[in-house]
Write a protein that holds these residues in place. Sequence first.
Motif, PDB file in Angstrom:
ATOM      1  N   VAL A 375       0.842  -1.205   0.000  1.00 41.36           N
ATOM      2  CA  VAL A 375       0.000   0.000   0.000  1.00 41.36           C
ATOM      3  C   VAL A 375       0.871   1.245   0.000  1.00 41.36           C
ATOM      4  O   VAL A 375       0.591   2.218  -0.725  1.00 41.36           O
ATOM      5  CB  VAL A 375      -0.963  -0.021   1.200  1.00 41.36           C
ATOM      6  N   GLN A 379       0.634   4.029  -2.883  1.00 40.43           N
ATOM      7  CA  GLN A 379      -0.341   4.836  -2.178  1.00 40.43           C
ATOM      8  C   GLN A 379      -0.937   5.944  -3.046  1.00 40.43           C
ATOM      9  O   GLN A 379      -2.139   6.248  -2.929  1.00 40.43           O
ATOM     10  CB  GLN A 379       0.276   5.427  -0.913  1.00 40.43           C
ATOM     11  N   MET A 650      -4.013   1.215   4.575  1.00 45.79           N
ATOM     12  CA  MET A 650      -4.832   2.093   3.744  1.00 45.79           C
ATOM     13  C   MET A 650      -5.691   2.994   4.622  1.00 45.79           C
ATOM     14  O   MET A 650      -5.862   4.193   4.330  1.00 45.79           O
ATOM     15  CB  MET A 650      -5.710   1.257   2.812  1.00 45.79           C
ATOM     16  N   THR A 667     -10.854  -1.755   2.305  1.00 43.40           N
ATOM     17  CA  THR A 667     -10.656  -1.297   0.926  1.00 43.40           C
ATOM     18  C   THR A 667     -10.316  -2.453   0.004  1.00 43.40           C
ATOM     19  O   THR A 667     -10.783  -2.508  -1.134  1.00 43.40           O
ATOM     20  CB  THR A 667      -9.533  -0.243   0.880  1.00 43.40           C
TER      21      THR A 667
END
Length: 858
Positions: A375, A379, A650, A667
């Motif tokens: 992540v 990002q 996240m 997510t």
Amino acid sequence: MNESLTFLPWLRQGLGLGLTARDTGHGSLPRGAAVGAWVEIDSQRAETDVALRPVDHVQGIGTSQILRRFPAPGAVDVEHGYFPLIEFSAPDLPWILTPTGPDEAAGDATSTGRLRPWLVLICVPTALATFTPASGDQAATIHAPAGELPDLDESYGWAHVQSIVDAASTVSATAQPGAVTARLVCPRILMPRTEYRAALVPAFVADGELLVPAWDTAAGTAPNLPLRVYDTWTFETGEVSSFQELCERLGPVPASEALELGTTPLDVTDLGVVEPYHDQPQVTVDYTGALWDAGLTPAGLGRLKSDHDAAVIAVLDQSDHRVVLQRNDPDPVVTPPLYGSLATDVHAVPDQGWMRQLNLPPNRRAAAGLGAAIVREHQERFVAEAWRQAGAIREANRELSFGRLQAEVARTWQHRAEGLDAVSRLAVFAPQLTFTRTADGHAPRRLVRESSVPNALVARSGLRQLRPGGVVARRVRRREGPELPSWRSALNDRFADPTQRATLGYGVVRRPDGTRSDDPRRYPPAGPFPDLEPPGIPVSGGRPSAAADLDLGAIAALTSTLRPTRTVRDRLEGRIAGLGPALDDHDDEELPGRTFFGPELDEALVWSLIERSPQLLLPGVQHFPDNAVRLVEANPAFVTSFLAGANHEMSRELLWREFPADVGSTTFRRFWDRPDPAILDIDPVHTWPMDRRLAALSSAEGDAVVVLLRGDLVQQYPSVRVLLVDPADNVANLPTFAGWLPPDVRFLGFDVADAAAVTDAGSQWRIVIEEQPAEPRFGLNPGEDPSSAPLTSWTQVTWGDVVREGTHLGIAANSHLAGAGSLAAEAVWGRNSAHLARATYQRPYRLTFLATDLLGGS
């Protein structure tokens, strides 16, 4: 499917059926052919001859007519044991311009059913062919030596029709796309490591009033002029002759190699924030990937586990102080993340359950840390997609606010209407009477409409005319005095009196147009029946008749069952995807002022992990040998740990960027790349029961076993079919997810109820590797030596059983195959193209392994 294929030697439709001259199978043909045509009008018949276009008039063939070419254009490492071919969507295309009929006649025992096509497919080494591309008005042409071209006297044998229905139904099936196709085969004997050019060319050229063969192979006469090319492509052969040869190279990993897949040592000596091991020079545990050998038991901390857990818990639990941090408290200690805390609102390591298993064992924290690292690496892309969805979140909250306003207004109207009389209440709630139901299941609005109740009493227009502050009410009040009861109540009382109803004439049946029939008591009918009374209409089927009276009070009471908030909720849930779970925490009669939705990304994170390193997904894959097949298992604990870490990171990122979302949202729910988007790998993290084991949190039912393939087969056939066969019902299961591990390891996953049933000793589950059955190919089985046993089926015939003289497989040169009685039961060699198609048809090859023969590990 393939066993039901029907092969026909030719197919004709339309005017071509009128060509009756028998094809001799060799020599020239008339350049033009006439077909008798007639038309009949009013018993008057006119006849004439219609001349068909000759072959030399054809300038080109549309590419839309070509369904398939084999080998594929530009293909390399093609198996040289198959014949090149081309398929057409028009099932009569190869014979549509042949100016003769087939070699057959009713009652003639010598009929063969042969018909030469006007097109042939040639295949010539590019080094020996002179190809000139199309330029301006000049068509593409090719010129090659006669010895590199097929024998045109045998062209009848290499053009056939394939149908998925029986021969009697073939003509009617031509309207179904793909049901009936025409195919040209080039009987070229391909050589290894050679580049070839395949070309679709005419079989005849014009010579005065005749069509003569474009070349004569027997005389060694090459075409005098370059041949027009209607379609062409190139390909290059490899060292392998067939799919079967590639499959036969596959096998289990030899036991002597003692290869163990799925674990690798993980050094945890230096944990940074804690030092629980007290002078241990080195401490290692087994890191386990998403795939591992069945039956593996990874090495853990052993006797050091209690010290490790105590030290890590002491650090992680410090994060609990930040939840109740006061203004003057000292700055909190920055601790490692407690994975799952944002979704569960639990900020200390529990005594048991999945959060403890996720945060304490080093291999599980490593998996979660990998998800978090993925992540962080992507990002910007992930957050950009989240902000794209934020627009939908704002719109959803706007709809939610508007829904609350609607529900509040509706509740106010409902409360105010409870004090109204029955008729007024029906008028107010007239639109809702369509959706409510009586105890018998009838809509009140329909019952009112079909009854003797006047429409005006329940219509908005009547309510406006008779409202207490209206003109009518004021006039009556001035005349009768201020104590007059409600005008509508007075009407209601009068209407409820049977005598008054009879006087008003409200017991009369409606006409089909909705109006009521004339009341004979006031308008005597003209005719011989002056005393005619309106007939009574009985109650039928449990529904009141048109003239029946209704209990208006009972129907009006139904309005109290209306639930405006529930109605608004249903409408919002239908319009806003994902709103349902967000409303689960609220009562049916309650709507939140606004709600937070977490972004949902449909990306399968397995590719990001593979991009980082294939060894993180399958430790030891770098040692997986060539031309090997292996059965491993999916590791659900790794998958849930990885996705828990990714979702935690996240949420932290969205919180840092002040994203308008629920910080506990999930997510990412997909780890494996599954073609079915409805199959997700985990449920939302906040729904995970706290006492559940980490390995039991997968949303997919059951377990998953995975087949690993590496070798020449997957390089040549990346989409090779791999099936898992259940011995209980002999059903072949298709993969539910798949992927590649660089450089050339293919993995295919199968969801099963219990992986142990597949991998335990004595299991009869099978792994099947097979050719794609939808693309028939033609040739002979691999083998250079003649068969020692008598041939009983064409599936046994190899290249060693035929005579290969020259560059093409000759029909006459192998007449010895026609005399084999056992083979003739399936097809007679050389009789016509349908028999040759059946003789050279290569059924899809299958390679089968017992699942237990492909296992590794301990």
